[in-house]
Design an enzyme around this catalytic site. Structure first.
Site, PDB file in Angstrom:
ATOM      1  N   THR A 189      59.528  21.937  68.051  1.00 58.71           N
ATOM      2  CA  THR A 189      59.587  21.358  69.393  1.00 58.71           C
ATOM      3  C   THR A 189      61.049  21.317  69.810  1.00 58.71           C
ATOM      4  O   THR A 189      61.925  21.021  68.990  1.00 58.71           O
ATOM      5  CB  THR A 189      59.001  19.932  69.433  1.00 58.71           C
ATOM      6  OG1 THR A 189      59.726  19.089  68.534  1.00 58.71           O
ATOM      7  CG2 THR A 189      57.528  19.932  69.038  1.00 58.71           C
ATOM      8  N   SER A 320      68.206  51.073  71.583  1.00 61.83           N
ATOM      9  CA  SER A 320      69.577  51.105  72.088  1.00 61.83           C
ATOM     10  C   SER A 320      70.088  52.532  72.145  1.00 61.83           C
ATOM     11  O   SER A 320      69.740  53.373  71.313  1.00 61.83           O
ATOM     12  CB  SER A 320      70.489  50.270  71.190  1.00 61.83           C
ATOM     13  OG  SER A 320      71.842  50.406  71.583  1.00 61.83           O
TER      14      SER A 320
END
Length: 468
Positions: A189, A320
């Site tokens: 959380t 990439s």
């Protein structure tokens, strides 16, 4: 005039139309006036079919009321059926975004249907004294009622397709939930360690979120069954017979196979776009939820060496142009971008709905365009996400478990056994020393290794472990 062209007239003048074209002068004017998106309305074949269904229902009703001859009715209905079967869609050439509240689209349909019907009767295109786009195909109608009704029919049917795509995505997550049900990991959380859970529970949550929206879509979809067909201009029903409204809705049901019903207040229904706003809001909600799921997938697969690396997304392409070996989470990324588009479309639809004035919202073309685009993009994105990403996800159970063992919050799960004070002391020692809670618990002889390993089994650490 040569055999390759015909002259058509309207109250603004004349235009030369190529003889192999089924559209007429008003369509051509719209094509010249509205070069906005550089695409044509035929990009939405479901909408073209819906327009033909509306025109067919109206022709059947006008014949029943004695306003069309049987010959005219049969030719118009046959022309509509041909369009419903997918023919002549290339003749729908107007830009989806247009001024005139959809009149150009409506007239495109009227002209194409009229000229197909004329050919069926063995007549030349443009012989409008026999079948006229306005007088016969558009009889007892206005763009004010025919156009939004066609939009609603299209959306109603597209929502079924969107639900099918959502079910594919939901099932992909469900399958992964079962596959990962025994993998213990750390829940988080605020991006901080919380308490243990299973990876299966995490993926089951994704499936449940989608399942909820499949149900909610049905509720929103049912709003589209209320139509204003028969309202004609502004909803007064001008130029129709008293029996027309009830009969045309009955025929629309027969043509579509769906239980559409007449709006209680036709003037209100002609200017109100509330159902479109609610459909858009539902689409936005779905987009936001699935974008959130994609964010989670990108986080969980981040790294692989310097991130969470709890799951692996299937490699789809090199990531990439400069970094060898880099692979990017391209499928979640593209779905994120679809969500951004849908959220933006909702803003457009909200503004367009709010800006309707008096008895008609003239901005229905942009509303329809954005809704159709959103649904079609979402369908393709969700199916691609399921097929090219979710189905191929694998887990890294050792990393998941190591994160649990390394987290100081692991001791929270042992509170009922150790008590809060002792648990706090263990957590404090773990944070101070950098040692694992697991090792501290063994060093302090609080548990044997066998006891601790048993406690750390998913079935003992997580409630509802067996309900995946």
């Amino acid at each position: 005039m040569d055999n390759l062209h015909r002259i058509e007239k309207d109250f603004l003048g004349e235009k030369e139309i190529e003889n192999d074209k089924y559209y007429g002068i008003q369509t051509l004017r719209a094509k010249e006036n509205f070069n906005i998106t550089t695409i044509e309305i035929s990009i939405f074949p479901n909408f073209i079919i819906s327009l033909a269904k509306v025109k067919k229902a109206c022709a059947l009703t006008n014949f029943e009321l004695g306003d069309l001859t049987e010959v005219q009715k049969n030719a118009i209905v046959e022309a509509c059926d041909m369009i419903i079967d997918g023919k002549y869609h290339d003749q729908f050439i107007v830009d989806p975004i247009q001024g005139g509240a959809g009149t150009s689209t409506n007239m495109n349909a009227n002209e194409v249907i009229a000229n197909i019907a004329l050919e069926i009767l063995g007549k030349k295109k443009g012989s409008y004294n026999i079948i006229h786009p306005n007088n016969h195909v558009n009889m007892s109608q206005s763009t004010n009622d025919a156009y939004p009704t066609a939009i609603k029919i299209t959306l109603y049917e597209l929502i079924f397709k969107l639900q099918d795509s959502l079910k594919i995505l939901r099932d992909a997550f469900k399958n992964k939930a079962f596959e990962f049900k025994d993998i213990l990991k750390m829940g988080r959380t605020q991006l901080q360690d919380a308490v243990p859970m299973t990876l299966g529970q995490e993926f089951k949550t994704f499936a449940t979120m989608i399942d909820d929206d499949i149900f909610r879509l049905t509720t929103a979809q049912n709003l589209l069954k209320e139509v204003n067909l028969g309202a004609t201009a502004i909803g007064t029903g001008i130029n129709t017979k008293p029996q027309y409204q009830e009969r045309v809705i009955k025929n629309l049901r027969c043509v579509t196979g769906t239980d559409y019903y007449k709006a209680n207040d036709m003037i209100e229904a002609t200017q109100d776009t509330g159902s479109f706003v609610q459909i858009s809001a539902m689409l936005k909600s779905i987009a936001i939820k699935i974008s959130k799921i994609c964010n989670d997938l990108r986080l969980l697969s981040s790294g692989p060496r310097a991130g969470l690396n709890e799951i692996n997304l299937p490699p789809m392409q090199p990531g990439s142009s400069i970094m060898p070996g880099k692979v990017n989470p391209v499928m979640p990324e593209v779905v994120n971008q679809v969500a951004f588009e849908v959220i933006g479309a909702d803003t457009t639809i909200s503004i367009a709905s709010e800006h309707g004035q008096l008895q008609l919202n003239v901005f229905e073309p942009i509303i329809a365009y954005k809704l159709f685009i959103s649904i079609n993009m979402m369908r393709r994105a969700f199916e691609s996400l399921a097929d090219k990403c979710i189905k191929g996800i694998t887990a890294n159970p050792e990393i998941c478990m190591n994160n649990v063992l390394n987290s100081a919050t692991l001791v929270t799960s042992l509170n009922p056994i150790l008590g809060y004070e002792k648990s706090s002391a263990v957590a404090k020692e773990a944070l101070k020393s950098g040692k694992r809670v697991y090792d501290i618990l063994l060093e302090q002889n609080l548990f044997s290794k066998e006891e601790l390993d048993e406690l750390l089994q998913p079935k003992n650490m997580v409630q509802n472990y067996d309900k995946i």
